[in-house]
Design an enzyme around this catalytic site. Structure first.
Site, PDB file in Angstrom:
ATOM      1  N   GLU A 107      29.969  25.989  36.134  1.00 29.48           N
ATOM      2  CA  GLU A 107      28.945  26.745  37.120  1.00 29.48           C
ATOM      3  C   GLU A 107      27.496  25.977  36.698  1.00 29.48           C
ATOM      4  O   GLU A 107      26.936  25.891  37.686  1.00 29.48           O
ATOM      5  CB  GLU A 107      28.991  28.256  36.936  1.00 29.48           C
ATOM      6  CG  GLU A 107      28.282  28.778  37.986  1.00 29.48           C
ATOM      7  CD  GLU A 107      26.697  29.178  37.649  1.00 29.48           C
ATOM      8  OE1 GLU A 107      26.021  29.470  38.656  1.00 29.48           O
ATOM      9  OE2 GLU A 107      26.484  29.057  36.543  1.00 29.48           O
ATOM     10  N   GLU A 108      27.204  26.089  35.506  1.00 39.18           N
ATOM     11  CA  GLU A 108      25.888  25.746  35.066  1.00 39.18           C
ATOM     12  C   GLU A 108      25.454  24.287  35.313  1.00 39.18           C
ATOM     13  O   GLU A 108      24.371  23.980  35.444  1.00 39.18           O
ATOM     14  CB  GLU A 108      25.504  26.065  33.651  1.00 39.18           C
ATOM     15  CG  GLU A 108      25.928  27.363  33.291  1.00 39.18           C
ATOM     16  CD  GLU A 108      24.734  28.194  33.536  1.00 39.18           C
ATOM     17  OE1 GLU A 108      23.944  27.805  34.269  1.00 39.18           O
ATOM     18  OE2 GLU A 108      24.786  29.417  33.136  1.00 39.18           O
TER      19      GLU A 108
ATOM     20  N   ASP B 210      27.867  37.686  38.260  1.00 41.71           N
ATOM     21  CA  ASP B 210      26.930  36.742  37.503  1.00 41.71           C
ATOM     22  C   ASP B 210      25.709  37.585  37.132  1.00 41.71           C
ATOM     23  O   ASP B 210      25.661  38.609  37.709  1.00 41.71           O
ATOM     24  CB  ASP B 210      26.604  35.423  38.331  1.00 41.71           C
ATOM     25  CG  ASP B 210      26.366  34.322  37.333  1.00 41.71           C
ATOM     26  OD1 ASP B 210      26.028  34.471  36.150  1.00 41.71           O
ATOM     27  OD2 ASP B 210      26.305  33.404  37.795  1.00 41.71           O
TER      28      ASP B 210
ATOM     29  N   HIS C  29      18.819  32.392  30.012  1.00 44.82           N
ATOM     30  CA  HIS C  29      19.127  30.799  29.433  1.00 44.82           C
ATOM     31  C   HIS C  29      18.155  30.998  28.119  1.00 44.82           C
ATOM     32  O   HIS C  29      17.757  29.644  27.769  1.00 44.82           O
ATOM     33  CB  HIS C  29      18.416  30.073  30.423  1.00 44.82           C
ATOM     34  CG  HIS C  29      19.792  29.721  31.565  1.00 44.82           C
ATOM     35  ND1 HIS C  29      19.818  28.441  32.319  1.00 44.82           N
ATOM     36  CD2 HIS C  29      20.552  30.215  32.092  1.00 44.82           C
ATOM     37  CE1 HIS C  29      20.827  28.352  33.089  1.00 44.82           C
ATOM     38  NE2 HIS C  29      21.373  29.466  32.806  1.00 44.82           N
TER      39      HIS C  29
END
Lengths: 332, 351
Positions: free
Chosen positions: A193-194, A216, A302
């Site tokens: 996904e990233e 998410d 993140h």
């Protein structure tokens, strides 16, 4: 639930190398699903068949996390690296990296002004005294993750890779709770996904769902002098309205809001002005899939210390369970 | 049917990307010429007019997007003032002082307020206000009152009636790209008086302004042999180079670029010359901005071309077009389609 989150967040799984995470999830849920399989991109797909006249719902939570990849080893044994996914420079200096064989390194920088700091001024020190010694431990092209343990603060938890292992934990818990669902449920623990919503894209193509729901994390605005964002920790599951990858189908948004109201599940609305989720890939699959997202409010996304509130996680589980059992004829 | 009047109504109506329902209803009500009509899962409206050729018939898709850029509420503040973000690429400089419609529980009028010049700090007057410093005033006293009507995620559109300027020019808020939708209607009006072999799919696409999304899924569902996207391109105006613009009143721009199939381009130009339809050449070396770019790479690939209605002041509330250009765009497409045969369409696969 906290133990599930701990195990998932401490696992190793940068984009493209998620097998440790998907294997762990498989052991957690195998007894609770009708069928379980993986596809060619490594997505783990768990199925609960549901009633014969139900709709086909694809739930997606991504298993991969951001990290680094080794690009060069110099003659002193220091590693140069590139980032995998959206990694901010400010989170790197002094941070530790872990490679799949357990080798740990610390990231530091060459002599430079903080404001001029770029990725090519940073290096990883694994304690090797020569190139040869370093190469015995780590290879060029090796992927690493940020090394950080899970931490329980009570209602709030800190860990690396809450994005999106907390979403995986929501689905794992929901799978255990859902007994005989009305709809056919496809729980997809997606990969990559990233780096561009890649696992979700191929899984959705294969599954052709009637409804796509990403689970998410989303950012919050409840910290000192934070960017304006009306999502807070502890105020419930966030129902997405839009992000850069997706405008949630108006009917899907309404279904989720109505379910939350009816079941007294705490919720808040999420308007995210950047960033994307797996639903962005799902909704453009084939001739289109009505899609939405349930988001877990998360501070410091993140960074190696992403913070969530366990009550929001529980609300998200409740919303997934309610949707699994909802009659969805309005989507026809 | 008076297509110009239809376009006027469309431009004055609200239909932000992802929320095009209201526009879809108007278009489907006005569409009397379709043999079949359906909406796909993302909301694209697909209108089919069958051709007279022998089966299997070739398929041509005409795509114009019906969504418009808009605003979205991100916060309800003390005093009932609303903060907002954008959907699609608004020109932030022109938002100040606008009248808006907030689509809450019921639509209500608001204004985008500003700090009076008298109390601005030194140097503030010659700078554009940033988006995050703008707010909407609905006239409420308190946050609680405003929250009865508005919540985070509600959409906002500009309130703007179409006005007539000199020499048949029109100014309004959403000619990008409802002028393209009108061109499809003009095309079908002419087509209904002509014979054509191919099946023609007129598609009003959704979510173009946020990433060509409706074109991706509608093309996948139709699988056309040939795709024409109809959008708007920069019209001539002061301070833009001639090379960057196409002239209002000179007919559609015919794009040249990697997203345009050379054989389709040649035939389009030939058709324009044959029927004496004015056109401008519209080189587009970086073609990411229209549905044509999305249509081209769906499934096994589609031969694609882009026609553009010249438009001034794009992504403001006073987008300006010459209605004659809409008509000639429709006419060019109709003549192109009427001239198509299976042999030509099959030839497109031999590049």
């Amino acid at each position: 639930m906290k133990e599930t989150i701990r195990q998932l967040t401490e696992a190793f799984g940068p984009s493209g190398y998620e097998t440790e995470v998907t294997s762990l999830i498989k052991t957690m849920i195998t007894d609770f699903v009708d069928e379980i399989k993986t596809d060619v991109l490594g997505n783990l797909i768990a199925i609960k068949k549901g009633a014969s006249n139900g709709h086909k719902i694809m739930f997606a939570a991504h298993t991969d996390e951001i990290g680094v990849v080794v690009t060069h080893i110099d003659k002193e044994g220091f590693l140069r690296f590139a980032t995998v996914g959206g990694v901010g420079i400010s989170t790197l200096v002094g941070n530790r990296v872990r490679f799949p064989n357990g080798i740990i390194g610390v990231i530091y920088h060459e002599k430079a002004d903080w404001k001029d700091l770029k990725i090519d001024k940073l290096y990883i020190d694994i304690g090797a005294e020569s190139k040869e010694e370093a190469m015995e431990q780590v290879k060029i092209g090796e992927f690493g993750i940020f090394h950080r343990e899970f931490c329980d603060l009570g209602n709030r938890l800190i860990a690396k890779s809450m994005d999106d292992r907390v979403g995986c934990a929501v689905l794992v818990e929901a799978i255990k709770k859902i007994k005989e669902p009305r709809n056919a449920l496809y729980f997809v623990f997606t990969t990559q996904e990233e780096v561009g919503l890649r696992g979700a894209r191929t899984a959705a193509y294969d599954l052709e769902p009637d409804l796509g729901i990403a689970v998410d994390v989303t950012i919050t605005g409840d910290m000192p002098e934070a960017r304006r964002m009306e999502v807070s920790l502890g105020k419930g599951a966030a129902i997405k309205v839009k992000d850069s990858s997706l405008i949630v189908h108006p009917k899907v948004k309404q279904i989720l809001m109505d379910l939350a109201e009816k079941n007294k599940i705490p919720y808040q609305m999420e308007v995210l002005e950047f960033g994307g989720t797996d639903a962005g890939a799902i909704h453009l699959t084939r001739s289109g899939v009505p899609s939405g997202a349930i988001s877990i409010p998360t501070r410091y996304v993140h960074s190696p210390s992403e913070m969530i509130d366990i009550r929001d996680v529980e609300a998200s589980v409740d919303l997934v369970v309610a949707l699994a059992n909802k009659e969805l004829n309005e989507l026809n | 049917m008076d297509v110009k009047h239809f376009l006027r109504n469309l431009s004055e109506s609200s239909g932000v990307s992802g929320y095009e329902q209201n526009i879809t209803e108007q278009i489907s009500t006005a569409c009397t010429w379709a043999d079949d009509m359906r909406r796909d899962k993302l909301g694209n409206l697909i209108m089919l007019k069958r051709g007279e050729g022998t089966k299997p018939k070739k398929k041509i898709m005409l795509a114009a997007h019906m969504d418009e850029i808009g605003l979205i509420i991100t916060k309800v503040e003390k005093g009932g003032f609303l903060r907002f973000g954008t959907i699609g690429g608004f020109d932030q400089r022109v938002l100040l002082g606008q009248e808006v419609i907030v689509h809450g529980k019921t639509p209500s009028l608001g204004i985008i307020g500003a700090k009076p010049p008298h109390v601005q700090a030194h140097g503030e007057q010659n700078k554009a206000v940033k988006l995050e410093d703008l707010f909407i005033d609905l006239g409420y006293d308190t946050k609680e009152d405003a929250e009865k009507l508005v919540r985070i995620g509600d959409l906002v559109t500009l309130k703007r009636e179409v006005i007539d300027l000199q020499s048949s020019l029109l100014a309004g808020k959403a000619f990008d790209d409802r002028a393209g939708v009108a061109a499809i209607f003009e095309c079908f009006q002419i087509l209904s008086t002509l014979h054509h072999e191919v099946d023609v799919y007129g598609v009003a696409t959704v979510q173009e302004e946020v990433g060509l999304r409706g074109a991706v899924t509608s093309t996948y569902g139709i699988v056309p042999d040939l795709g024409i996207a109809i959008d708007v391109s920069f019209g001539d105006q002061p301070d833009l180079r001639e090379s960057e613009t196409i002239k209002l009143g000179n007919g559609p721009g015919i794009a040249i670029g990697p997203h345009v199939h050379p054989k389709v381009y040649d035939r389009m130009v030939k058709t324009a010359k044959e029927w004496n339809i004015k056109y401008s050449l519209d080189p587009s070396p970086s073609p990411g901005g229209t549905d044509a770019y999305a249509i081209q790479v769906v499934q096994a690939g589609v031969a694609t071309i882009l026609l553009s209605v010249p438009l001034r002041y794009m992504h403001t509330s006073i987008e300006t077009i010459d209605y004659d250009d809409v008509k000639s765009t429709g006419k060019l497409m109709a003549m192109f389609i009427a001239g198509l045969n299976n042999e030509f369409v099959e030839g497109l696969t031999c590049f």
